[in-house]
Design a protein around this motif. Structure first.
Motif, PDB file in Angstrom:
ATOM      1  N   SER A  22      76.419  68.657  49.273  1.00  0.00           N
ATOM      2  CA  SER A  22      74.955  68.961  49.333  1.00  0.00           C
ATOM      3  C   SER A  22      74.345  69.633  48.166  1.00  0.00           C
ATOM      4  CB  SER A  22      74.419  69.883  50.358  1.00  0.00           C
ATOM      5  OG  SER A  22      74.493  69.173  51.667  1.00  0.00           O
ATOM      6  N   ALA A  23      75.200  70.463  47.366  1.00  0.00           N
ATOM      7  CA  ALA A  23      74.822  71.175  46.120  1.00  0.00           C
ATOM      8  C   ALA A  23      75.084  70.005  45.087  1.00  0.00           C
ATOM      9  CB  ALA A  23      75.787  72.261  45.786  1.00  0.00           C
ATOM     10  N   GLU A  24      75.803  69.057  45.139  1.00  0.00           N
ATOM     11  CA  GLU A  24      75.958  68.099  44.190  1.00  0.00           C
ATOM     12  C   GLU A  24      74.928  67.235  44.133  1.00  0.00           C
ATOM     13  OE1 GLU A  24      77.951  66.690  41.781  1.00  0.00           O
ATOM     14  OE2 GLU A  24      80.189  67.311  42.181  1.00  0.00           O
ATOM     15  N   ILE A  25      74.265  66.869  45.372  1.00  0.00           N
ATOM     16  CA  ILE A  25      72.855  65.857  45.429  1.00  0.00           C
ATOM     17  C   ILE A  25      71.896  66.492  44.968  1.00  0.00           C
ATOM     18  CG2 ILE A  25      71.622  65.029  47.124  1.00  0.00           C
ATOM     19  CD1 ILE A  25      74.461  64.373  48.675  1.00  0.00           C
ATOM     20  N   VAL A  26      71.467  68.169  45.509  1.00  0.00           N
ATOM     21  CA  VAL A  26      70.326  68.742  45.022  1.00  0.00           C
ATOM     22  C   VAL A  26      70.450  69.126  43.435  1.00  0.00           C
ATOM     23  CG1 VAL A  26      69.436  71.067  45.115  1.00  0.00           C
ATOM     24  CG2 VAL A  26      70.283  69.928  47.212  1.00  0.00           C
ATOM     25  N   LEU A  27      71.498  69.183  42.868  1.00  0.00           N
ATOM     26  CA  LEU A  27      71.812  69.504  41.439  1.00  0.00           C
ATOM     27  C   LEU A  27      71.286  68.092  40.619  1.00  0.00           C
ATOM     28  CD1 LEU A  27      72.615  70.822  38.911  1.00  0.00           C
ATOM     29  CD2 LEU A  27      74.988  69.915  39.444  1.00  0.00           C
ATOM     30  N   ALA A  28      71.645  66.907  41.120  1.00  0.00           N
ATOM     31  CA  ALA A  28      71.421  65.728  40.536  1.00  0.00           C
ATOM     32  C   ALA A  28      69.884  65.382  40.805  1.00  0.00           C
ATOM     33  CB  ALA A  28      72.058  64.451  41.086  1.00  0.00           C
ATOM     34  N   ALA A  40      71.073  74.757  51.497  1.00  0.00           N
ATOM     35  CA  ALA A  40      71.083  74.881  52.909  1.00  0.00           C
ATOM     36  C   ALA A  40      70.383  74.074  53.754  1.00  0.00           C
ATOM     37  CB  ALA A  40      70.593  76.524  53.356  1.00  0.00           C
ATOM     38  N   ALA A  41      69.176  73.445  53.381  1.00  0.00           N
ATOM     39  CA  ALA A  41      68.341  72.507  53.961  1.00  0.00           C
ATOM     40  C   ALA A  41      68.937  71.273  54.121  1.00  0.00           C
ATOM     41  CB  ALA A  41      66.804  72.470  53.360  1.00  0.00           C
ATOM     42  N   HIS A  42      69.599  70.851  52.718  1.00  0.00           N
ATOM     43  CA  HIS A  42      70.138  69.646  52.813  1.00  0.00           C
ATOM     44  C   HIS A  42      71.530  69.508  53.492  1.00  0.00           C
ATOM     45  CE1 HIS A  42      72.304  66.040  51.188  1.00  0.00           C
ATOM     46  NE2 HIS A  42      71.190  65.609  50.640  1.00  0.00           N
ATOM     47  N   ALA A  43      72.143  70.564  53.566  1.00  0.00           N
ATOM     48  CA  ALA A  43      73.422  70.582  54.359  1.00  0.00           C
ATOM     49  C   ALA A  43      73.393  70.800  55.904  1.00  0.00           C
ATOM     50  CB  ALA A  43      74.434  71.753  53.765  1.00  0.00           C
ATOM     51  N   GLY A  44      72.137  71.434  56.264  1.00  0.00           N
ATOM     52  CA  GLY A  44      71.914  71.564  57.535  1.00  0.00           C
ATOM     53  C   GLY A  44      72.594  72.812  58.191  1.00  0.00           C
ATOM     54  N   GLY A  46      72.893  77.311  57.847  1.00  0.00           N
ATOM     55  CA  GLY A  46      72.004  78.617  57.463  1.00  0.00           C
ATOM     56  C   GLY A  46      72.319  79.126  56.082  1.00  0.00           C
ATOM     57  N   LEU A  47      71.182  79.842  55.423  1.00  0.00           N
ATOM     58  CA  LEU A  47      71.588  80.544  54.246  1.00  0.00           C
ATOM     59  C   LEU A  47      73.001  81.089  54.274  1.00  0.00           C
ATOM     60  CD1 LEU A  47      68.387  81.748  52.699  1.00  0.00           C
ATOM     61  CD2 LEU A  47      70.149  80.180  51.456  1.00  0.00           C
ATOM     62  N   GLY A  48      73.004  81.994  55.293  1.00  0.00           N
ATOM     63  CA  GLY A  48      74.327  82.909  55.430  1.00  0.00           C
ATOM     64  C   GLY A  48      75.731  82.062  55.190  1.00  0.00           C
ATOM     65  N   THR A  49      75.811  80.844  55.767  1.00  0.00           N
ATOM     66  CA  THR A  49      76.816  80.270  55.404  1.00  0.00           C
ATOM     67  C   THR A  49      77.091  79.750  54.080  1.00  0.00           C
ATOM     68  OG1 THR A  49      76.566  79.023  57.546  1.00  0.00           O
ATOM     69  CG2 THR A  49      77.863  77.847  55.969  1.00  0.00           C
ATOM     70  N   ILE A  50      75.874  79.443  53.217  1.00  0.00           N
ATOM     71  CA  ILE A  50      75.842  79.264  51.761  1.00  0.00           C
ATOM     72  C   ILE A  50      76.658  80.366  51.258  1.00  0.00           C
ATOM     73  CG2 ILE A  50      74.414  78.609  49.709  1.00  0.00           C
ATOM     74  CD1 ILE A  50      74.323  76.284  51.733  1.00  0.00           C
ATOM     75  N   TYR A  51      75.958  81.681  51.296  1.00  0.00           N
ATOM     76  CA  TYR A  51      76.276  82.569  50.505  1.00  0.00           C
ATOM     77  C   TYR A  51      77.724  83.255  51.144  1.00  0.00           C
ATOM     78  CZ  TYR A  51      71.810  83.181  48.302  1.00  0.00           C
ATOM     79  OH  TYR A  51      70.676  82.663  47.600  1.00  0.00           O
ATOM     80  N   ARG A  52      78.224  83.200  52.341  1.00  0.00           N
ATOM     81  CA  ARG A  52      79.649  83.258  52.512  1.00  0.00           C
ATOM     82  C   ARG A  52      80.408  82.453  51.743  1.00  0.00           C
ATOM     83  NH1 ARG A  52      78.516  83.538  57.635  1.00  0.00           N
ATOM     84  NH2 ARG A  52      78.818  81.315  58.018  1.00  0.00           N
ATOM     85  N   ASN A  53      80.182  81.199  51.333  1.00  0.00           N
ATOM     86  CA  ASN A  53      81.008  80.516  50.459  1.00  0.00           C
ATOM     87  C   ASN A  53      80.785  80.667  49.191  1.00  0.00           C
ATOM     88  OD1 ASN A  53      82.784  78.409  52.133  1.00  0.00           O
ATOM     89  ND2 ASN A  53      80.781  78.229  53.237  1.00  0.00           N
ATOM     90  N   PHE A  54      79.630  80.887  48.692  1.00  0.00           N
ATOM     91  CA  PHE A  54      78.981  80.793  47.253  1.00  0.00           C
ATOM     92  C   PHE A  54      78.420  82.176  47.189  1.00  0.00           C
ATOM     93  CE2 PHE A  54      79.826  76.504  48.491  1.00  0.00           C
ATOM     94  CZ  PHE A  54      81.128  76.130  47.747  1.00  0.00           C
ATOM     95  N   PRO A  55      78.925  83.179  46.653  1.00  0.00           N
ATOM     96  CA  PRO A  55      78.056  84.603  46.776  1.00  0.00           C
ATOM     97  C   PRO A  55      76.891  84.615  45.642  1.00  0.00           C
ATOM     98  CG  PRO A  55      80.463  84.918  46.783  1.00  0.00           C
ATOM     99  CD  PRO A  55      80.418  83.580  46.591  1.00  0.00           C
ATOM    100  N   THR A  56      77.282  83.728  44.527  1.00  0.00           N
ATOM    101  CA  THR A  56      76.317  83.672  43.450  1.00  0.00           C
ATOM    102  C   THR A  56      76.169  82.235  43.101  1.00  0.00           C
ATOM    103  OG1 THR A  56      78.167  83.799  41.964  1.00  0.00           O
ATOM    104  CG2 THR A  56      77.340  85.826  42.364  1.00  0.00           C
ATOM    105  N   GLN A  57      75.096  81.820  42.331  1.00  0.00           N
ATOM    106  CA  GLN A  57      75.001  80.530  41.726  1.00  0.00           C
ATOM    107  C   GLN A  57      76.208  80.325  40.767  1.00  0.00           C
ATOM    108  OE1 GLN A  57      71.312  79.522  40.419  1.00  0.00           O
ATOM    109  NE2 GLN A  57      70.717  79.135  42.153  1.00  0.00           N
ATOM    110  N   GLU A  58      76.572  81.213  39.938  1.00  0.00           N
ATOM    111  CA  GLU A  58      77.720  80.958  39.395  1.00  0.00           C
ATOM    112  C   GLU A  58      78.897  80.478  40.040  1.00  0.00           C
ATOM    113  OE1 GLU A  58      79.056  83.973  36.462  1.00  0.00           O
ATOM    114  OE2 GLU A  58      77.302  83.673  35.150  1.00  0.00           O
ATOM    115  N   ALA A  59      79.048  81.138  41.067  1.00  0.00           N
ATOM    116  CA  ALA A  59      80.455  80.592  41.949  1.00  0.00           C
ATOM    117  C   ALA A  59      80.256  79.286  42.394  1.00  0.00           C
ATOM    118  CB  ALA A  59      80.525  81.610  43.291  1.00  0.00           C
TER     119      ALA A  59
END
Lengths: 198, 198
Positions: A22-28, A40-44, A46-59
């Protein structure tokens, strides 16, 4: 499957992959910076799942680059036994530049992920994919040079400089396929051991 | 001198030039964005003088680009009667890339001044320097092609693409003189009508 841990770990891995896709699609679609909410919205999830996997934008950026680079390395492996080493090398160069054109913000992404611009596509975080990528390019170059298709005095720093240059311009100016082909044709003639007759 | 208006206009022009010179120095030292306060401090004028001449940062960036481009155009004019048209053309290409390397943020500057990246160095605000710059490059190219030094099928879009590419990478990766020379040598071999023997 029998233990409780296995399916959960598989779920977590699936979630991570889904977020990354989803991040790839949103980025493009939107360019940088990537909105964690939009991912988070694209992947369906929660935000918590996003931040658990990728704590920062850099990550997140680093993971996108690692994923893309691994896909490109896999392509290099396929080309490493191609019957015409010169064509394989130039096709790979073209592939990387086309890849840079496709996304809105690859160059910015490289910069924001904290990648040393001197090394071009190298040095992605803790992962060794940058080094693997250089080795993939080096392998195809060496094979093409041994076959007599590419000039023997072409060294890696200049090659990576040309690759970085054409990727940056292709991305910044959104080269269409025609301009890419004509521009790379000139660079390739400069890299050939025997430039074709004109 | 007799009227009250003249010296004031001359003063205003001197102030504008002083501000622009300071902006160049602050830009080279600190990169983007250029702090109007830092420029005022360096030029020894008040913030009001800065904003009277350059109401926005974009206006300042455009003026810097216009000034730089005019200097490069003047160099092209000098080279337009050089005895060896091929060398003159390649020297000019090198000059532009070296120029891009020298400053911290030329590529960003172009982007932030709202310049269409498709046209490379062209289209600077209302000023026609972008067009003049293209014509200067075109003039040196045509002369080098007529002299048989540069391949006849090299067109302006590819040339500008190569110029943009090498400028972007030189700036992003801060190429040293050695890497610049070796990288451009490959591009130049691709542009030559008769590549030198290797």
């Amino acid at each position: 499957m029998s233990s409780q841990g296995r399916p959960r770990r598989a779920d977590a891995e699936r979630n991570r992959e889904r977020v990354l896709a989803s991040a790839e699609i949103v980025l493009a679609r939107d360019g940088l910076p990537v909105s964690m909410r939009a991912v988070a919205a694209h992947a369906g999830v929660g935000l918590g799942t996003i931040y658990r996997n990728f704590p920062t934008q850099e990550a997140l950026y680093q993971s996108i680059i690692v994923q893309r680079t691994q896909a490109l390395i896999a392509e290099a492996a396929e080309l490493s036994t191609a019957p015409e080493p010169g064509r394989a090398f130039l096709a790979y160069f073209t592939r990387i530049v086309a890849h840079a054109t496709r996304t809105k913000a690859m160059a910015d992404l490289l910069a924001r992920a904290g990648i040393d611009p001197k090394s071009g596509l190298a040095d992605v975080g803790q992962a060794d994919v940058g080094q693997d990528m250089r080795q993939a390019v080096q392998g195809l170059l060496t094979r093409a040079q041994h076959a007599g298709a590419i000039r023997a005095d072409l060294q890696m720093p200049e090659l990576m400089a040309l690759l970085t240059a054409t990727c940056l311009a292709a991305e910044a100016s959104q080269w269409d396929a025609g301009l890419r082909t004509r521009t790379l044709a000139i660079v390739f003639d400069g890299m050939r051991a025997q430039p074709p007759a004109r």
